[in-house]
Design a protein around this motif. Sequence first.
Motif, PDB file in Angstrom:
ATOM      1  N   SER A 105       0.824  -1.213   0.000  1.00 63.42           N
ATOM      2  CA  SER A 105       0.000   0.000   0.000  1.00 63.42           C
ATOM      3  C   SER A 105       0.852   1.255   0.000  1.00 63.42           C
ATOM      4  CB  SER A 105      -0.927   0.008   1.220  1.00 63.42           C
ATOM      5  OG  SER A 105      -1.790  -1.095   1.176  1.00 63.42           O
ATOM      6  N   ILE A 106       1.847   1.283   0.875  1.00 65.04           N
ATOM      7  CA  ILE A 106       2.713   2.464   0.958  1.00 65.04           C
ATOM      8  C   ILE A 106       3.503   2.637  -0.333  1.00 65.04           C
ATOM      9  CG2 ILE A 106       4.754   3.414   2.119  1.00 65.04           C
ATOM     10  CD1 ILE A 106       3.600   2.144   4.720  1.00 65.04           C
ATOM     11  N   SER A 107       3.976   1.539  -0.906  1.00 63.68           N
ATOM     12  CA  SER A 107       4.756   1.628  -2.142  1.00 63.68           C
ATOM     13  C   SER A 107       3.928   2.176  -3.295  1.00 63.68           C
ATOM     14  CB  SER A 107       5.315   0.257  -2.517  1.00 63.68           C
ATOM     15  OG  SER A 107       6.246  -0.188  -1.567  1.00 63.68           O
ATOM     16  N   VAL A 108       2.725   1.640  -3.458  1.00 64.72           N
ATOM     17  CA  VAL A 108       1.892   2.067  -4.585  1.00 64.72           C
ATOM     18  C   VAL A 108       1.376   3.486  -4.367  1.00 64.72           C
ATOM     19  CG1 VAL A 108      -0.243   1.623  -5.852  1.00 64.72           C
ATOM     20  CG2 VAL A 108       1.274  -0.277  -5.259  1.00 64.72           C
ATOM     21  N   VAL A 109       0.734   3.717  -3.233  1.00 63.98           N
ATOM     22  CA  VAL A 109       0.167   5.043  -2.972  1.00 63.98           C
ATOM     23  C   VAL A 109       1.285   6.075  -2.824  1.00 63.98           C
ATOM     24  CG1 VAL A 109      -1.212   6.419  -1.360  1.00 63.98           C
ATOM     25  CG2 VAL A 109      -1.945   4.105  -1.968  1.00 63.98           C
ATOM     26  N   GLY A 110       2.328   5.716  -2.078  1.00 69.75           N
ATOM     27  CA  GLY A 110       3.452   6.639  -1.901  1.00 69.75           C
ATOM     28  C   GLY A 110       4.144   6.953  -3.213  1.00 69.75           C
ATOM     29  N   GLY A 111       4.318   5.929  -4.047  1.00 67.08           N
ATOM     30  CA  GLY A 111       4.944   6.149  -5.353  1.00 67.08           C
ATOM     31  C   GLY A 111       4.124   7.067  -6.231  1.00 67.08           C
TER      32      GLY A 111
END
Length: 124
Positions: A105-111
Motif C-alpha cells: 500500500s505504501i509503495s503504490v500510494v506513496g509512489g
Amino acid sequence: MIALIAAVSAGGIAGTLLRFATTNWVAAHWPRHFYAGTLAVNLVGCLLIGLLYGLFLHKPLAPVELRAGLIVGFLGGLTTFSSFSLDTVRLMESGQVPLALGYTSISVVGGLLATWAGLSLTRF
C-alpha cells in the motif's frame, strides 16, 4: 569486486536497453496504449525474478556475479517493479502478511503521490 560491478553494470545496460526498445516499439504501434510497454516489462520482470530467485534458491552455488548480474542488473534495468514484487512475496511467505500489505500500500500510494508531487513541482 570488479567482476561483480561489471556483471551488474552489463546486466543493467541490457535490461535498460530492452525496456527502452519495448516501450518505444509499443508506443509506435499502439500510441493510445503507451502504458502497455511498461506493463509488459513489469509483468515479464516479475515472472523472471520469481523464476530466477527460485532457481538460485535451489542452486545456491551459482556465482554471485551471475545472480547479481541477472537480478540486480538486468531486472533492475528492465524494471524495479520486479524487486518490489519479490520483496512483497517474500514477506508474505515468511508469514508477515500485514507487513506485506502495508508495504504494498505504501509503495503504490506513496509512489503515485511522490510522482505527482515531483510533477507538481514543475508546474508553478
